[in-house]
Motif scaffolding. Structure first.
Motif, PDB file in Angstrom:
ATOM      1  N   SER A 199      31.240   2.945  16.657  1.00  0.00           N
ATOM      2  CA  SER A 199      30.056   3.676  17.100  1.00  0.00           C
ATOM      3  C   SER A 199      29.059   2.706  17.733  1.00  0.00           C
ATOM      4  O   SER A 199      28.133   2.245  17.071  1.00  0.00           O
ATOM      5  N   PRO A 200      29.242   2.408  19.033  1.00  0.00           N
ATOM      6  CA  PRO A 200      28.344   1.462  19.697  1.00  0.00           C
ATOM      7  C   PRO A 200      26.879   1.942  19.725  1.00  0.00           C
ATOM      8  O   PRO A 200      25.970   1.140  19.701  1.00  0.00           O
ATOM      9  N   GLU A 201      26.700   3.241  19.749  1.00  0.00           N
ATOM     10  CA  GLU A 201      25.341   3.779  19.717  1.00  0.00           C
ATOM     11  C   GLU A 201      24.861   3.876  18.272  1.00  0.00           C
ATOM     12  O   GLU A 201      25.655   3.856  17.335  1.00  0.00           O
ATOM     13  N   ILE A 202      23.545   3.951  18.103  1.00  0.00           N
ATOM     14  CA  ILE A 202      22.977   4.048  16.760  1.00  0.00           C
ATOM     15  C   ILE A 202      23.389   5.385  16.138  1.00  0.00           C
ATOM     16  O   ILE A 202      23.254   6.444  16.760  1.00  0.00           O
ATOM     17  N   HIS A 203      23.923   5.312  14.923  1.00  0.00           N
ATOM     18  CA  HIS A 203      24.359   6.512  14.210  1.00  0.00           C
ATOM     19  C   HIS A 203      23.883   6.398  12.765  1.00  0.00           C
ATOM     20  O   HIS A 203      24.080   5.366  12.125  1.00  0.00           O
ATOM     21  N   PRO A 204      23.263   7.458  12.221  1.00  0.00           N
ATOM     22  CA  PRO A 204      22.702   7.366  10.874  1.00  0.00           C
ATOM     23  C   PRO A 204      23.738   7.041   9.788  1.00  0.00           C
ATOM     24  O   PRO A 204      23.432   6.302   8.845  1.00  0.00           O
ATOM     25  N   LYS A 205      24.946   7.540   9.909  1.00  0.00           N
ATOM     26  CA  LYS A 205      25.963   7.243   8.888  1.00  0.00           C
ATOM     27  C   LYS A 205      26.481   5.816   9.010  1.00  0.00           C
ATOM     28  O   LYS A 205      26.769   5.180   8.004  1.00  0.00           O
ATOM     29  N   ILE A 206      26.572   5.310  10.226  1.00  0.00           N
ATOM     30  CA  ILE A 206      26.968   3.916  10.422  1.00  0.00           C
ATOM     31  C   ILE A 206      25.884   2.998   9.857  1.00  0.00           C
ATOM     32  O   ILE A 206      26.179   1.966   9.240  1.00  0.00           O
ATOM     33  N   LYS A 207      24.617   3.382  10.026  1.00  0.00           N
ATOM     34  CA  LYS A 207      23.516   2.603   9.457  1.00  0.00           C
ATOM     35  C   LYS A 207      23.647   2.506   7.943  1.00  0.00           C
ATOM     36  O   LYS A 207      23.443   1.439   7.356  1.00  0.00           O
ATOM     37  N   ILE A 208      24.009   3.609   7.312  1.00  0.00           N
ATOM     38  CA  ILE A 208      24.192   3.604   5.854  1.00  0.00           C
ATOM     39  C   ILE A 208      25.304   2.630   5.457  1.00  0.00           C
ATOM     40  O   ILE A 208      25.145   1.839   4.519  1.00  0.00           O
ATOM     41  N   VAL A 209      26.414   2.668   6.175  1.00  0.00           N
ATOM     42  CA  VAL A 209      27.538   1.775   5.889  1.00  0.00           C
ATOM     43  C   VAL A 209      27.105   0.315   6.038  1.00  0.00           C
ATOM     44  O   VAL A 209      27.388  -0.523   5.169  1.00  0.00           O
ATOM     45  N   LYS A 210      26.402   0.014   7.136  1.00  0.00           N
ATOM     46  CA  LYS A 210      25.942  -1.360   7.349  1.00  0.00           C
ATOM     47  C   LYS A 210      24.945  -1.787   6.276  1.00  0.00           C
ATOM     48  O   LYS A 210      24.982  -2.926   5.800  1.00  0.00           O
ATOM     49  N   ASP A 211      24.041  -0.886   5.900  1.00  0.00           N
ATOM     50  CA  ASP A 211      23.057  -1.207   4.866  1.00  0.00           C
ATOM     51  C   ASP A 211      23.726  -1.464   3.517  1.00  0.00           C
ATOM     52  O   ASP A 211      23.327  -2.372   2.782  1.00  0.00           O
TER      53      ASP A 211
END
Length: 114
Positions: free
Chosen positions: A76-88
């Protein structure tokens, strides 16, 4: 021969981590400083086990965190709320390991230094 290749890939991963990842270089520097201090203070065998364990935990957590971040950026090259959770969550694992390393370091080094 496949086993030899797997070691080659693993060592390449370490090389990539320590040469391309800013946090990897920071953790490597901190590990070298702590290991040098450990030699200077002549730690016991159990203290060495504790220090090397927490150094390893932090570096392992950071390698996994970096892997997750790079994979997430491809997925997901664009900002995605679920990807943010995974990264956090992956970053939280590094933070937790770092707090553990600091606690162990304080327990071992403070009495020897003061």
């Amino acid at each position: 021969m496949d086993r030899v290749k797997s070691f080659k890939y693993a060592f390449n991963g370490l090389k990539l981590f320590f040469t391309n990842d800013h946090n990897g270089r920071i953790h490597l520097f901190a590990a070298v400083v702590v290991i040098a201090l450990s030699f200077y203070l002549k730690l016991s065998g159990l203290e060495w086990i504790a220090i090397l364990s927490v150094i390893s935990a932090v570096i392992i957590a950071e390698i996994i965190n970096s892997s997750i971040e790079k994979l997430a950026d491809v997925v997901s090259p664009e900002i995605h709320p679920k990807i943010k959770i995974v990264k956090d969550l992956a970053a939280a694992a590094v933070l937790f390991a770092a707090f553990l390393a600091i606690a162990v370091g304080l327990i071992i080094f403070l009495p020897k230094l003061f």
